[in-house]
Design a protein around this motif. Structure first.
Motif, mmCIF file in Angstrom:
data_model
loop_
_atom_site.group_PDB
_atom_site.id
_atom_site.type_symbol
_atom_site.label_atom_id
_atom_site.label_comp_id
_atom_site.label_asym_id
_atom_site.label_seq_id
_atom_site.Cartn_x
_atom_site.Cartn_y
_atom_site.Cartn_z
ATOM 1 N N GLU A 1 0.753 -1.174 -0.113
ATOM 2 C CA GLU A 1 -0.178 0.026 -0.250
ATOM 3 C C GLU A 1 0.783 1.373 -0.139
ATOM 4 O O GLU A 1 1.369 1.752 1.051
ATOM 5 N N TYR B 1 0.534 5.623 1.345
ATOM 6 C CA TYR B 1 -0.415 5.356 2.313
ATOM 7 C C TYR B 1 -0.784 6.650 3.077
ATOM 8 O O TYR B 1 0.208 7.394 3.870
ATOM 9 N N GLU C 1 -5.946 6.125 2.025
ATOM 10 C CA GLU C 1 -5.738 6.186 0.436
ATOM 11 C C GLU C 1 -4.187 5.815 0.150
ATOM 12 O O GLU C 1 -3.398 5.915 0.977
ATOM 13 N N PHE D 1 -6.801 3.600 -4.417
ATOM 14 C CA PHE D 1 -7.787 3.209 -3.773
ATOM 15 C C PHE D 1 -8.014 3.884 -2.395
ATOM 16 O O PHE D 1 -7.275 4.524 -1.906
ATOM 17 N N ARG D 2 -9.263 3.724 -2.153
ATOM 18 C CA ARG D 2 -9.777 4.347 -0.861
ATOM 19 C C ARG D 2 -10.265 3.172 -0.256
ATOM 20 O O ARG D 2 -11.198 2.484 -0.433
ATOM 21 N N SER D 3 -9.651 2.893 1.016
ATOM 22 C CA SER D 3 -10.057 1.878 1.878
ATOM 23 C C SER D 3 -10.755 2.348 3.069
ATOM 24 O O SER D 3 -10.307 3.098 3.820
ATOM 25 N N ASN E 1 -13.041 -2.473 3.673
ATOM 26 C CA ASN E 1 -13.590 -2.418 2.131
ATOM 27 C C ASN E 1 -12.487 -1.595 1.327
ATOM 28 O O ASN E 1 -12.337 -0.574 1.599
ATOM 29 N N ASP E 2 -12.145 -2.084 0.073
ATOM 30 C CA ASP E 2 -11.485 -1.154 -0.545
ATOM 31 C C ASP E 2 -12.221 -0.809 -1.997
ATOM 32 O O ASP E 2 -12.759 -1.597 -2.516
ATOM 33 N N GLU F 1 -11.503 1.207 -5.678
ATOM 34 C CA GLU F 1 -11.003 1.597 -6.608
ATOM 35 C C GLU F 1 -11.009 3.236 -6.916
ATOM 36 O O GLU F 1 -12.439 3.410 -7.198
#
Length: 154
Positions: free
Chosen positions: A67, A70, A91, A100-102, A124-125, A127
């Motif tokens: 990641e 980060y 992110e 991605f935003r998780s 949860n990820d 895109e």
């Protein structure tokens, strides 16, 4: 070793504890971050179970290799006694440059010395495009004047 603020948490001390955790994770220093947990800490992170500081260090090292870029924001959900629940978003991008935003929630339980004994995380990820990013501070600690999750509409 004591890690203030200590339980039982008030709203103010819970927020302080959350910010300290956010700052630590944004440092991306697995050795430093692992010191916030008990020697025998237990985690569930997605479908991964982590037991003890050594496994925390290894887990975080692998996480931050994958990641990249980060940046994390945590926010208080609720607190009671020695427990805190947070919601968060971070992110990051992968090796191919996909952002991605998780999003997630964590339940934390602390020992009397303020070390986290249990951490249960659901994540949860999503895109996102680079234009959809909302976390634009330089790598490291989120500036005090940067909006939090609620202010960002997350």
């Amino acid at each position: 070793m004591s890690r203030p603020p200590l339980p039982p948490f008030t709203k103010e001390t819970a927020i302080q504890k959350i910010r300290a955790a956010e700052d630590g994770w944004n440092s991306r220093d697995p050795v430093k971050v692992a010191l916030a947990y008990t020697v025998d800490t237990r985690w569930r992170n997605r479908d991964v179970f982590v037991n003890g500081r050594d496994e925390v260090e290894a887990f975080l090292s692998g996480k931050w290799e994958k990641e990249r870029g980060y940046r994390l924001i945590k926010e208080l959900w609720t607190h009671d006694g020695n427990r805190i629940a947070v919601r968060y978003a971070y992110e990051w991008h992968n090796a191919k440059g996909q952002w991605f935003r998780s999003y997630g929630n964590e339940n934390w339980e602390f020992d009397d010395d303020g070390l986290m004994a249990n951490r249960y995380a659901c994540i949860n990820d999503l895109e996102i495009t680079e234009d959809e990013r909302k976390f634009h501070w330089p790598q490291g600690r989120r500036p005090d004047d940067h909006p939090g999750l609620s202010e960002l509409g997350l």
